[in-house]
Every structure is written in C-alpha cells, then in structure tokens.
Motif scaffolding. Structure first.
Motif, PDB file in Angstrom:
ATOM      1  N   PHE A   1       0.737  -1.124   0.312  1.00 51.72           N
ATOM      2  CA  PHE A   1       0.063   0.129   0.041  1.00 51.72           C
ATOM      3  C   PHE A   1       0.900   1.235   0.103  1.00 51.72           C
ATOM      4  O   PHE A   1       0.482   2.328  -0.010  1.00 51.72           O
ATOM      5  CB  PHE A   1      -1.117   0.058   1.160  1.00 51.72           C
ATOM      6  CG  PHE A   1      -0.376   0.026   2.361  1.00 51.72           C
ATOM      7  CD1 PHE A   1      -0.201   1.224   3.158  1.00 51.72           C
ATOM      8  CD2 PHE A   1      -0.532  -1.296   3.198  1.00 51.72           C
ATOM      9  CE1 PHE A   1       0.260   1.199   4.713  1.00 51.72           C
ATOM     10  CE2 PHE A   1       0.153  -1.111   4.588  1.00 51.72           C
ATOM     11  CZ  PHE A   1       0.402   0.136   5.276  1.00 51.72           C
ATOM     12  N   ARG A   2       1.911   1.142   0.335  1.00 48.52           N
ATOM     13  CA  ARG A   2       2.790   2.453   0.088  1.00 48.52           C
ATOM     14  C   ARG A   2       3.786   2.317  -1.035  1.00 48.52           C
ATOM     15  O   ARG A   2       5.168   1.894  -0.978  1.00 48.52           O
ATOM     16  CB  ARG A   2       3.568   2.670   1.496  1.00 48.52           C
ATOM     17  CG  ARG A   2       3.941   4.159   1.577  1.00 48.52           C
ATOM     18  CD  ARG A   2       4.524   4.316   2.838  1.00 48.52           C
ATOM     19  NE  ARG A   2       3.463   4.482   3.784  1.00 48.52           N
ATOM     20  CZ  ARG A   2       3.976   4.534   5.208  1.00 48.52           C
ATOM     21  NH1 ARG A   2       5.159   4.631   5.464  1.00 48.52           N
ATOM     22  NH2 ARG A   2       3.104   4.405   6.320  1.00 48.52           N
ATOM     23  N   GLU A   3       3.483   2.701  -2.020  1.00 50.77           N
ATOM     24  CA  GLU A   3       4.398   2.826  -3.541  1.00 50.77           C
ATOM     25  C   GLU A   3       5.277   3.882  -3.192  1.00 50.77           C
ATOM     26  O   GLU A   3       5.097   4.827  -2.451  1.00 50.77           O
ATOM     27  CB  GLU A   3       3.521   3.210  -4.747  1.00 50.77           C
ATOM     28  CG  GLU A   3       2.409   2.309  -4.999  1.00 50.77           C
ATOM     29  CD  GLU A   3       3.079   1.058  -5.446  1.00 50.77           C
ATOM     30  OE1 GLU A   3       4.239   1.049  -6.049  1.00 50.77           O
ATOM     31  OE2 GLU A   3       2.173  -0.137  -5.687  1.00 50.77           O
ATOM     32  N   PRO A   4       6.594   3.845  -3.497  1.00 52.59           N
ATOM     33  CA  PRO A   4       7.030   2.811  -4.302  1.00 52.59           C
ATOM     34  C   PRO A   4       8.255   2.009  -3.714  1.00 52.59           C
ATOM     35  O   PRO A   4       9.158   1.799  -4.085  1.00 52.59           O
ATOM     36  CB  PRO A   4       8.027   3.711  -5.327  1.00 52.59           C
ATOM     37  CG  PRO A   4       8.412   5.138  -4.474  1.00 52.59           C
ATOM     38  CD  PRO A   4       7.494   5.255  -3.290  1.00 52.59           C
TER      39      PRO A   4
END
Ligand SMILES: [Zn+2]
Length: 165
Positions: A126-129
């Motif tokens: 859920f936390r690109e990149p």
C-alpha cells in the motif's frame, strides 16, 4: 532429412550476435516470461531471437527454449529474478562473437520485486514505491520470506504469481 540438412537448419535458426546474451536451456515455453521479466518488448532497439521448444542437442528427448538478446548484459538483480523463473538455465555473456562468461542461473538467496507480498497489510502493498524484497528460506520446496512483514510464502503462491498457475 539428412544429418547435414539438420545441422544447416540449426545454423539458420541461430544467428550469431556480436555483443549481448544467450540464455539457453530455458524450460520449454518460459522464454516469453523471461522477456517480460526483463521488460523487453517490441520497442527494444536491438535484435531479440526467440526459439520455443527446440530439441536439446545434448539431451535428445528434451525440449528447451533459447533466447538471444543483442546489446544487453544482465544486472545481478535481473539474474536473481531469472534464477527464480528459470532455475537451471544457462546464461552466456557474448562479447565480440565469443562466449565471455557462462554461468548457471540458480534460485537466489535474496531478490527484489517480481512478485507481490501475500500479506495484504504489508507496507509494500500500500505504500508505493516500496519494492518488495524477499529472502529465500528453502529451495526445495521453495519457501520465501518478505523482509518487510516477515510473511512466509510457499511454492504454490510463488508459482501462481509468476506463471498464473
Ligand atoms: Zn510483506
């Protein structure tokens, strides 16, 4: 067909490259996956030669894929990914028409990307990149562990992610 014709046919199939890589002994049908892992498509500016399900010279009864890609050499990271997709394949670096280096691709101890962590709550989902990163715990059966959430993943999940089955 005579043996000579056969040899001739093989030569036509396999164009020599000046600089690049030859990946040999790829399990039959997996060469397209190799290209997708390497991000090579029809935009690639140099020659790519792909042979699917050709008889192996050494092991008559076996079929294999062979891939030649001009003007490239793989990074350690790319080799690690391919070690996962086509373990046992042979990776040759060609420089000036000669085999400069030859090695067997093996399942790596550690690799980045290529598959999604199985844990939906993992930070990499859920936390690109943030690129997922895994440690290989065992090769037979294949078991890996996410270095972020420590979730273990087995062969079935990995194969599903890599090959869709
Ligand atoms: Zn994870």
């Amino acid at each position: 067909m005579s043996k000579k014709d056969n040899e001739h046919k093989k030569e036509l199939l396999v164009t020599k490259i000046k600089n690049g890589v030859v990946i040999d002994r790829i399990p039959p049908g997996r060469s397209l996956k190799v290209l997708s892992v390497l991000g090579i498509d029809d935009e690639y500016p140099a020659m790519v030669a792909l042979a699917i399900k050709v008889p192996s010279k050494k092991r008559e009864e076996k079929l294999k894929d062979v891939l030649k890609i001009a003007e490239i050499e793989l990074t350690e990271e790319e080799k690690n990914k391919l070690g996962l997709v086509i373990p046992g394949a042979t990776y040759n670096i060609i420089r000036d028409f000669e085999v400069y280096k030859k090695e067997e691709l093996r399942i790596p101890q550690h690799f980045k990307g290529i598959l999604k962590c199985q844990n939906p709550k993992c930070i990499t989902n859920f936390r690109e990149p943030i690129t997922p990163e895994y440690e290989v715990i065992s090769t037979d059966p294949l078991t890996i562990r996410c270095i972020y959430c420590e979730r273990f993943m087995g062969e079935e999940y990995i194969s599903q992610q890599l090959f869709g089955r």
